[in-house]
Scaffold this active site. Structure first.
Site, PDB file in Angstrom:
ATOM      1  CB  VAL A   1      -3.733   0.122   5.781  1.00 30.07           C
ATOM      2  CG1 VAL A   1      -4.071  -0.714   7.117  1.00 30.07           C
ATOM      3  CG2 VAL A   1      -3.207  -0.110   4.423  1.00 30.07           C
TER       4      VAL A   1
ATOM      5  CB  CYS B   1      -1.202  -0.106   1.158  1.00 33.96           C
ATOM      6  SG  CYS B   1      -1.749   1.523   1.337  1.00 33.96           S
TER       7      CYS B   1
ATOM      8  CE  LYS C   1     -10.313  -2.856   3.760  1.00 37.06           C
ATOM      9  NZ  LYS C   1     -11.234  -2.057   3.270  1.00 37.06           N
TER      10      LYS C   1
ATOM     11  CD  GLU D   1      -8.167   9.447   6.316  1.00 37.52           C
ATOM     12  OE1 GLU D   1      -7.532  10.254   5.376  1.00 37.52           O
ATOM     13  OE2 GLU D   1      -9.122   8.759   6.607  1.00 37.52           O
ATOM     14  CB  SER D   2      -1.124   8.457   4.289  1.00 34.33           C
ATOM     15  OG  SER D   2      -1.286   9.296   3.590  1.00 34.33           O
TER      16      SER D   2
END
Lengths: 344, 241
Positions: free
Chosen positions: B72, B32, B59, B85-86
């Site tokens: 993720v 990802c 999941k 939230e990255s």
């Protein structure tokens, strides 16, 4: 009456502290007497900066949304002086009414369009915001500027007839844009708000704790579907599509209701108003004018939040009334460039 | 710590226990790009962490308690705090942990990094669309759009006259956008940087960074993942293990 310089000096007023503005003159005090004791030393009216100080030396503090027009508070004082108020109550009512009118129009500066001369550099000690009186994104920046008492000037842009020079401020041609006296340009509403909070002293609107700050940003993220939804609803004539969109909006609002209920606090960042509340407020402000109040019907915690927001001095000083919004929306939907100066 | 060898957890897996003190946990997926941002920052700052990989096509039910959106990356602290939230996770790590700051202290410089991130924002969804588009006509339209976005970034970097997007050393913004540039070769999109010499130099400089190179995935592994991913095969997420 004269300006006591009661503010921190960060308001857009060019009167030095203690300067005298011969508006009503000393005869006013002789005629009218001292202000009521209970008004002394406490903020009154829509402007959070108003405070009636020591008897005999009281004066409202200037609070200038648009420096280009000079200080509207002084102009208002002059108008009131001309009407020769006969009592402090009379004066206070006129003062509050006058501020109400100024606040509702969101400033008095007509928008600049194609062919307008590019504005000069930003004077030192000031920050400029390129805005539009009815833009909810720009409203975020105006709320933060005012909440932090930052001296600023507003230049409104006609978004249907943009000046060519404006694309040098923001290649995307969108408001809000901040310009500093050093010529630095900052755009994207959330970025402008965070910049102002970091660059200017005074009350911090974002929490210092990294986790609490991250929580505000996560709430902001879960709010993010609301603005485009509301824009779609505004632009949708078709009743079927509209009811589908309203259902989606209802879902998003329910998410926010759950967030606030879980937090068990009045505001989204705790028991005092903070950045996240200002960032999401402008869309809630527009619900009534868009006939979308039903979308908060099943959200009692949010309704309480909205009521608490309207009581905040910063929020209330920048409130736009329903009729003015609707006047703007009508012209906006007709793609009429005059929308942007509606009410001026 | 590289989390490269942990098989992903899926439906029916036992929920993991609390995060041990002195550690932070990241829920991730080996391929990802968003989760890679978080892992880059964890590695760059030398933060002790553990990785739990999630099977995104299968999941675990308990994962929705970590992030209701089921995505993720998610950070979990030993106090049970959850951050999603990255970009938010990356900023959190930079603020909460000592060591080299990846974001500038100056408010204007920080705002500049965020404006670059904003102008990059069309690239991830575009690249995902290109990956998923079988039709050659649609694909060439999308590639043209990507070319335009990349040209924007080329101009930004050329105007700055520095090696990296935040100055002459690598900083947050470079890590935030890197994962998608890393995937260009595997997606046969190298042509999109053909007319972007400054960006090409930047990519070469990035690959030399110890953090970036320690988390690099080779082209064949990416392509193995992409193939299984496009077939909706849950085994994609453990490809190569």
């Amino acid at each position: 009456m004269y300006c006591k310089g009661a503010c921190s000096g960060n308001i857009g007023c060019d009167l030095p502290p203690g300067a005298q503005a011969a508006v009503v003159g000393s005869s006013f005090l002789e005629r009218v007497g001292n202000p009521p004791a209970r008004w002394v030393g406490s903020p009154k009216g829509l402007c959070a900066q108003i405070s009636f100080q020591r008897p005999g030396s009281a004066g409202p503090c200037a609070h200038s949304p648009g420096r280009a027009d000079g200080c509207p508070s002084l102009a208002l004082l002059r108008k009131i002086g001309e009407a020769r108020p006969t009592s402090w109550l009379n004066f206070k009512l006129h003062w509050e009414l006058g501020l109400c009118c100024a606040a509702m129009s969101g400033g008095t500066v007509r928008s600049l369009g194609k062919g307008s001369a590019p504005p000069g550099p930003v004077p030192e000690g000031l920050i400029r915001v390129y805005s539009m009186r009815f833009c909810p994104y720009a409203k975020r920046t105006l709320l933060v500027l005012r909440a932090k008492g930052i001296r600023h000037e507003v230049i409104n842009i006609n978004l249907k007839n943009k000046p060519e020079w404006f694309f040098k401020k923001n290649p995307l041609g969108l408001v809000p844009v901040l310009e500093t006296s050093l010529g630095q340009l900052i755009y994207e509403s959330a970025i402008t708000c965070e910049y102002l909070d970091e660059a200017y002293p005074g009350k911090k609107l974002l929490p210092g704790d990294p986790y609490e700050k991250a929580c505000q940003k996560m709430v902001f993220e879960s709010f993010s579907k609301v603005p485009p939804l509301i824009l779609k609803i505004l632009r949708t004539q078709n009743k079927e599509d509209c009811s589908g969109l309203k259902e989606e909006l209802h879902k998003e609002i329910t998410k926010l209701e759950e967030v606030l209920t879980d937090k068990k606090t009045t505001f989204f960042g705790g028991n005092s108003l903070s950045m996240i509340d200002y960032l999401i407020w402008p869309w809630f402000e527009r619900l009534e004018a868009l006939e979308l109040n039903e979308c908060v019907d099943h959200a009692p915690t949010l309704k309480l939040w909205m009521a608490a927001m309207k009581k905040d001095p910063t929020v209330s000083s920048l409130l736009t009334d329903v009729k003015t919004f609707q006047g703007f929306f009508n012209l906006y939907l007709q793609n009429n460039p005059e929308a942007y100066d509606y009410g001026l | 710590m590289s989390g490269g060898s942990a098989r992903s957890l899926g439906k029916g897996s036992a929920p993991p226990g609390p995060v041990p003190e002195g550690l932070i946990r990241v829920y991730s997926m080996r391929f990802c790009p968003y989760a890679q941002r978080t892992r880059l920052v964890l590695t760059a700052k030398g933060i002790r962490h553990e990785v739990i990989n999630i099977n995104l096509k299968n999941k675990p039910e308990w994962f929705f308690k970590k992030n209701p959106s089921g995505l993720v990356p998610v950070l979990e602290t030993s106090q049970g705090q959850l951050i999603c939230e990255s970009a938010i996770t990356c900023e959190y790590l930079d603020e909460a942990y000592p060591g080299k700051k990846l974001l500038p202290g100056d408010p204007y410089e920080k705002a500049c990094q965020k404006m670059v991130l904003e102008s990059f924002s069309k690239v991830p969804p575009l690249i995902l669309k290109i990956l998923r588009t079988q039709n050659k006509e649609d694909c060439s339209g999308l590639k043209e759009e990507l070319h335009k976005e990349i040209t924007k970034l080329e101009e930004v970097l050329t105007d700055k006259k520095t090696t990296f997007f935040g100055g002459n050393s690598l900083s947050m913004i470079d890590y935030l956008i890197w994962p998608w540039f890393e995937r260009l070769e595997a997606l046969e999109l190298n042509e999109c940087v053909d007319h972007a010499p400054t960006l090409k130099l930047w990519m070469a400089a990035m690959k030399k960074d110890p953090t970036v190179s320690s988390l690099l995935t080779d082209v064949k592994t990416f392509q193995g993942f992409f193939n299984l991913y496009l077939q909706n095969n849950p085994e994609a997420y453990d490809y190569g293990l």
